[in-house]
Design a protein around this motif. Structure first.
Motif, mmCIF file in Angstrom:
data_model
loop_
_atom_site.group_PDB
_atom_site.id
_atom_site.type_symbol
_atom_site.label_atom_id
_atom_site.label_comp_id
_atom_site.label_asym_id
_atom_site.label_seq_id
_atom_site.Cartn_x
_atom_site.Cartn_y
_atom_site.Cartn_z
ATOM 1 N N MET A 119 -7.686 8.824 -5.858
ATOM 2 C CA MET A 119 -7.246 8.583 -4.472
ATOM 3 C C MET A 119 -7.221 7.097 -4.156
ATOM 4 O O MET A 119 -6.290 6.598 -3.510
ATOM 5 C CB MET A 119 -8.176 9.325 -3.504
ATOM 6 C CG MET A 119 -8.027 10.835 -3.533
ATOM 7 S SD MET A 119 -9.247 11.680 -2.481
ATOM 8 C CE MET A 119 -8.753 11.088 -0.842
ATOM 9 N N ASP A 120 -8.230 6.382 -4.618
ATOM 10 C CA ASP A 120 -8.276 4.936 -4.349
ATOM 11 C C ASP A 120 -7.132 4.210 -5.035
ATOM 12 O O ASP A 120 -6.607 3.216 -4.515
ATOM 13 C CB ASP A 120 -9.617 4.365 -4.831
ATOM 14 C CG ASP A 120 -10.787 4.805 -3.962
ATOM 15 O OD1 ASP A 120 -10.545 5.261 -2.817
ATOM 16 O OD2 ASP A 120 -11.946 4.708 -4.424
ATOM 17 N N ALA A 121 -6.733 4.711 -6.191
ATOM 18 C CA ALA A 121 -5.654 4.067 -6.934
ATOM 19 C C ALA A 121 -4.285 4.421 -6.366
ATOM 20 O O ALA A 121 -3.291 3.760 -6.693
ATOM 21 C CB ALA A 121 -5.714 4.466 -8.401
ATOM 22 N N ASN A 122 -4.238 5.450 -5.517
ATOM 23 C CA ASN A 122 -2.940 5.940 -5.031
ATOM 24 C C ASN A 122 -2.878 6.049 -3.508
ATOM 25 O O ASN A 122 -2.199 6.933 -2.981
ATOM 26 C CB ASN A 122 -2.643 7.310 -5.662
ATOM 27 C CG ASN A 122 -2.417 7.223 -7.153
ATOM 28 O OD1 ASN A 122 -1.405 6.701 -7.611
ATOM 29 N ND2 ASN A 122 -3.382 7.726 -7.930
ATOM 30 N N ASP A 123 -3.581 5.153 -2.805
ATOM 31 C CA ASP A 123 -3.516 5.102 -1.348
ATOM 32 C C ASP A 123 -3.882 6.448 -0.716
ATOM 33 O O ASP A 123 -3.132 7.010 0.080
ATOM 34 C CB ASP A 123 -2.112 4.661 -0.903
ATOM 35 C CG ASP A 123 -2.050 4.318 0.587
ATOM 36 O OD1 ASP A 123 -3.104 3.968 1.159
ATOM 37 O OD2 ASP A 123 -0.954 4.446 1.171
ATOM 38 N N ASN A 124 -5.069 6.976 -1.108
ATOM 39 C CA ASN A 124 -5.586 8.250 -0.600
ATOM 40 C C ASN A 124 -4.713 9.452 -0.958
ATOM 41 O O ASN A 124 -4.695 10.451 -0.239
ATOM 42 C CB ASN A 124 -5.815 8.208 0.915
ATOM 43 C CG ASN A 124 -7.033 7.384 1.269
ATOM 44 O OD1 ASN A 124 -7.855 7.084 0.407
ATOM 45 N ND2 ASN A 124 -7.152 7.014 2.533
ATOM 46 N N LYS A 125 -4.028 9.342 -2.083
ATOM 47 C CA LYS A 125 -3.234 10.443 -2.612
ATOM 48 C C LYS A 125 -3.728 10.761 -4.018
ATOM 49 O O LYS A 125 -4.374 9.949 -4.664
ATOM 50 C CB LYS A 125 -1.745 10.088 -2.647
ATOM 51 C CG LYS A 125 -1.135 9.752 -1.298
ATOM 52 C CD LYS A 125 0.325 9.357 -1.443
ATOM 53 C CE LYS A 125 0.969 9.044 -0.104
ATOM 54 N NZ LYS A 125 0.432 7.796 0.497
ATOM 55 N N THR A 126 -3.419 11.974 -4.479
ATOM 56 C CA THR A 126 -3.786 12.350 -5.845
ATOM 57 C C THR A 126 -2.548 12.379 -6.724
ATOM 58 O O THR A 126 -1.457 12.734 -6.278
ATOM 59 C CB THR A 126 -4.470 13.730 -5.892
ATOM 60 O OG1 THR A 126 -3.595 14.714 -5.318
ATOM 61 C CG2 THR A 126 -5.786 13.708 -5.140
ATOM 62 N N SER A 127 -2.740 12.060 -7.991
ATOM 63 C CA SER A 127 -1.620 12.032 -8.933
ATOM 64 C C SER A 127 -1.388 13.419 -9.528
ATOM 65 O O SER A 127 -2.303 14.244 -9.611
ATOM 66 C CB SER A 127 -1.919 11.042 -10.060
ATOM 67 O OG SER A 127 -3.032 11.476 -10.826
ATOM 68 N N PHE A 128 -0.169 13.645 -9.928
ATOM 69 C CA PHE A 128 0.171 14.933 -10.555
ATOM 70 C C PHE A 128 -0.611 15.142 -11.848
ATOM 71 O O PHE A 128 -1.059 16.247 -12.154
ATOM 72 C CB PHE A 128 1.675 14.994 -10.825
ATOM 73 C CG PHE A 128 2.132 16.303 -11.411
ATOM 74 C CD1 PHE A 128 2.065 17.469 -10.659
ATOM 75 C CD2 PHE A 128 2.612 16.374 -12.709
ATOM 76 C CE1 PHE A 128 2.475 18.688 -11.195
ATOM 77 C CE2 PHE A 128 3.025 17.577 -13.251
ATOM 78 C CZ PHE A 128 2.953 18.742 -12.493
ATOM 79 N N LYS A 129 -0.801 14.068 -12.605
ATOM 80 C CA LYS A 129 -1.535 14.161 -13.867
ATOM 81 C C LYS A 129 -2.963 14.652 -13.622
ATOM 82 O O LYS A 129 -3.469 15.515 -14.345
ATOM 83 C CB LYS A 129 -1.545 12.802 -14.565
ATOM 84 C CG LYS A 129 -2.208 12.821 -15.932
ATOM 85 C CD LYS A 129 -2.103 11.460 -16.601
ATOM 86 C CE LYS A 129 -2.748 11.478 -17.989
ATOM 87 N NZ LYS A 129 -2.646 10.144 -18.653
ATOM 88 N N LEU A 130 -3.618 14.102 -12.604
ATOM 89 C CA LEU A 130 -4.976 14.550 -12.287
ATOM 90 C C LEU A 130 -4.975 16.004 -11.839
ATOM 91 O O LEU A 130 -5.818 16.797 -12.276
ATOM 92 C CB LEU A 130 -5.572 13.676 -11.180
ATOM 93 C CG LEU A 130 -6.944 14.145 -10.688
ATOM 94 C CD1 LEU A 130 -8.022 13.794 -11.692
ATOM 95 C CD2 LEU A 130 -7.278 13.574 -9.312
#
Length: 559
Positions: A192-203
Motif C-alpha cells: 500500500m505504501d508503494a502504491n499510494d494506499n492501493k494494492t498491486s495485482f501481483k500481491l
C-alpha cells in the motif's frame, strides 16, 4: 505496464496495431487492474497476533475498519474506531455467532466485480458497500483436535463464515486483497505504501493463492478428523495438507526442489522438535532423523536405547544399562556406516553419552531432552544439529502415511503393529532360551524399521549385523553376516559378531536357503512371520540345523 507493440514489423502496416492495443489495455484495466484502492477493510480473526498494529496502520492510512465480535472489541479497546458487520448487513449477529457474516451485504461487497456496470448497479440498488481488504483467520480447529477435545467441542470449532468470506475474496482478487496469515500484514502495508494506499495485482494474486491453500488445508483437517471419528479407513475423498515449516535448499539431490510441511499432528518428532544448535536440516536429514526417532521409540523408556541411522536404515540399534552403553553397543554393529549418521535416543542425552557421540562425525542427534553437560559438549560441534522433542512418539498410535504415484496417491494406516511374547508361536523341536527370546523380540522390532528385504542379527539386545533392501532375502542374510564379520574385525575380534546371535526376518522365508544362510552365519534362533506355502520345509530345515524358531503371524514390509 501496458502492452507495447513491436517497434518494427515488416509484414503488417502500423495502423493495424491500434485496435489491438486499445482492446488489450481495456481488458487489463477492466479485469486485471494493476492497483486497487483500499478504502474499507473487514477484520475478523481468531488469532489476534499483530491485529492491533495492523488495524492502527490501516486506520492511519484512511481505511475504514469493519469487524465482528471479539476482533471488534480488541480493536476498540486499543482506541480504534470500528464499524460492526451488522452496520453493513442491517442484521444482528445470532445463534452464538454462527450467523453474522453469511449475508449479501458482506459477500456482495467482496464479490462484485469492480467496474462492471451490472454489478455496480446491483450494489447501488441494494446499498452494498465495497470491501477492499479482508483479513480472516479461522476458528482453531486443528489446535482443538490436537489437544484431544471432545466431539462437540471439535464441531463447534469448525468455521463456516470465515472460509466462505475467504473464498469469495480470493475469487474476486482482482478487486479484493485477502489476508489469512498475520505474517502477511507487513507485506500488505508495504504494498500500500508503494502504491499510494492501493494494492498491486501481483500481491492480491499471491494472497489469493495462499487463501485457497489455507481453506483447503482447513477442510482437509476436518475431513480427516471425521474419517478417524467414524473409523473410515478409505473415505471417497482423501485430502492431505500441511503448513510450510521450512523451504529446503534442495531435495534428495541438488537438482530437486523441496520444502518441509507440518500437518498439525502433535506426535513428538522432527516436526515438533526444537533445534538447539547446528546448521539447517536438509531433506535427507529430516527423513533420516524421523526414521531414527521412530525406530528408537519402539523400545519406550523402560531401558536406555539408541538407534543409529544411515539413509533411513538402522546401521546399529541397542539397549543398555545407560545411554552411553547402548550407544557403544549400537556403534559396534557398523562403525563405518555410522560415520555421518543420525543418532536417536529414548532418554535425556547426558554428558557421558554426548562425549562418546562427539568422537565421530555425526549429522543429527534427536532425543527427548539433553542435560546441561551434554549441551555444553555438543555446542563445541557447531555443525552438529541437536533436536529436543520433549517426548517419544507412541509406536502404536493411529495415523496414516501417504506416497505419491503417477496419477494418484497410496494411503495406508501407519504400521502400528507390535509383536508381544504372547503372540509368538514356537514351531521347532527346540524352544528359544530366555535370552534368545528377549533378543528375538528386540530384533523383530528393529526389523520393522529396516527396508525390505530385511535380515537382522542380534545378540544381548543389540544388533550385530543388518542386511537391508535387497531383492533377495538370501542376499540380505549374507550382507548382514558379512557386516558382522567386518564389525568383529573393526573391534579386533577373531569371531564374527553373528556367532551365537538370533536372526529376525521382516517377512517369511519362501525357501529354506535364507534360513540356512543365517545358520551358517552362527544364528541359533529365528523369528519370522511365517505364512509361506513351504513353512513345513523351513521348519524341518530349522530342526535339522538345531535352530529354535518362532512365528509372529505379522510381517513388517517397509518399502
Amino acid at each position: 505496464m501496458g502492452f507495447m507493440p513491436p517497434a518494427k514489423r515488416a509484414i503488417a502496416p502500423a495502423f493495424t496495431y491500434a485496435p489491438v492495443l486499445q482492446r488489450l489495455v481495456s481488458l487489463m484495466t477492466e479485469h486485471h487492474s494493476p492497483i486497487r484502492p483500499v478504502r474499507r477493510a473487514l477484520l475478523s480473526v481468531s488469532d489476534k497476533t499483530g491485529l492491533i498494529d495492523f488495524g492502527k496502520a490501516l486506520a492511519e492510512r484512511g481505511v475504514q475498519l469493519v469487524s465482528t465480535g471479539g476482533t471488534a472489541k480488541a480493536l476498540r479497546d486499543a482506541g480504534l474506531e470500528v464499524a460492526d458487520v451488522s452496520d453493513i448487513t442491517q442484521f444482528p449477529e445470532m445463534m452464538d455467532g454462527r450467523v453474522k457474516t453469511l449475508h449479501p451485504g458482506v459477500h456482495g461487497g467482496l464479490l462484485y466485480v469492480r467496474g462492471n456496470a451490472t454489478h455496480e448497479e446491483a450494489a447501488n440498488k441494494h446499498n452494498i458497500v465495497p470491501i477492499d481488504l479482508l483479513a480472516v483467520n479461522l476458528y482453531p480447529f486443528e489446535e482443538t483436535i490436537a489437544k484431544g477435545a471432545d466431539y462437540d467441542t471439535s464441531i463447534e470449532n469448525i468455521d463456516i463464515g470465515g472460509p466462505a468470506m475467504i473464498r469469495a475474496a480470493a475469487k474476486n482478487h482482482d478487486g479484493v486483497a485477502v489476508v489469512v496469515d498475520a505474517s502477511d500484514y507487513g507485506a500488505v502495508l508495504a504494498d500500500m505504501d508503494a502504491n499510494d494506499n492501493k494494492t498491486s495485482f501481483k500481491l492480491r494474486q499471491r494472497l489469493a493463492a495462499k487463501a485457497y491453500a489455507r481453506t483447503a488445508a482447513y477442510d482437509a483437517a476436518i475431513s480427516n478428523w471425521f474419517a478417524n471419528e467414524i473409523e473410515d479407513d478409505a473415505p471417497t475423498y482423501r485430502a492431505v495438507a500441511g503448513t510450510l515449516a521450512q523451504t529446503l535448499r534442495y531435495g534428495e539431490n541438488p537438482h530437486q526442489n523441496a520444502a518441509f510441511y507440518t500437518t498439525g499432528d502433535n506426535r513428538p518428532g522432527v516436526a515438533t522438535a526444537t533445534q538447539l544448535q547446528g546448521k539447517e536440516l536438509s531433506y535427507n536429514n529430516l527423513n533420516d532423523t524421523d526414521a531414527a526417532f521412530e525406530c528408537v521409540a519402539e523400545f519406550g523408556t523402560e531401558q536406555p536405547a539408541v538407534a543409529i541411522i544411515k539413509h533411513a536404515n538402522p546401521c546399529g540399534v541397542a539397549l543398555g544399562g545407560s545411554l552411553a552403553e547402548a550407544y557403544e553397543k549400537a556403534l559396534r554393529c557398523d562403525p563405518v556406516s555410522a560415520f555421518g549418521g543420525i543418532i536417536a535416543l529414548n532418554g535425556t542425552l547426558d554428558g557421558a553419552t554426548a562425549e562418546k557421540i562427539s568422537g565421530i562425525f555425526t549429522e543429527v542427534i534427536i532425543a527427548p531432552d539433553a542435560d546441561d553437560a551434554a549441551r555444553e559438549i555438543i555446542a563445541k560441534k557447531k555443525n552438529l544439529r541437536l533436536l529436543i522433542t520433549g517426548g517419544l512418539p507412541d509406536p502404536e498410535a493411529k495415523g496414516f502415511t501417504a506416497k505419491t504415484v503417477a496419477g494418484g496417491m497410496l494411503v495406508q494406516s501407519r504400521d502400528a503393529g507390535r509383536v508381544m511374547p504372547a503372540d509368538l508361536k514356537v514351531v521347532t523341536k527346540r524352544a528359544p532360551s530366555e535370552q534368545e527370546m528377549s533378543d528375538l523380540l528386540f530384533a523383530f522390532r528393529v526389523a520393522k524399521h529396516v527396508k525390505s528385504n530385511a535380515i537382522i542379527y542380534a545378540k544381548d539386545n543389540a544388533t550385530v549385523g543388518i542386511g537391508a533392501g535387497q531383492m533377495s532375502r538370501v542376499d540380505s542374510s549374507r550382507i548382514a553376516a558379512r557386516k558382522s564379520e567386518d564389525a568383529a574385525r573393526e573391534a579386533g575380534l577373531t569371531e564374527a559378531l553373528a556367532k551365537g546371535s538370533v536372526v529376525a526376518s521382516d517377512a517369511f522365508f519362501p525357501f529354506a536357503d535364507g534360513l540356512l544362510s543365517a545358520a551358517e552365519a552362527g544364528a541359533t534362533a529365528v523369528i519370522q512371520p511365517g505364512g509361506s506355502i513351504r513353512d513345513d520345509e523351513v521348519i524341518a530345515a530349522a530342526d535339522e540345523a538345531g535352530l529354535a524358531m518362532v512365528l509372529t503371524g505379522m510381517r513388517h514390509f517397509r518399502h
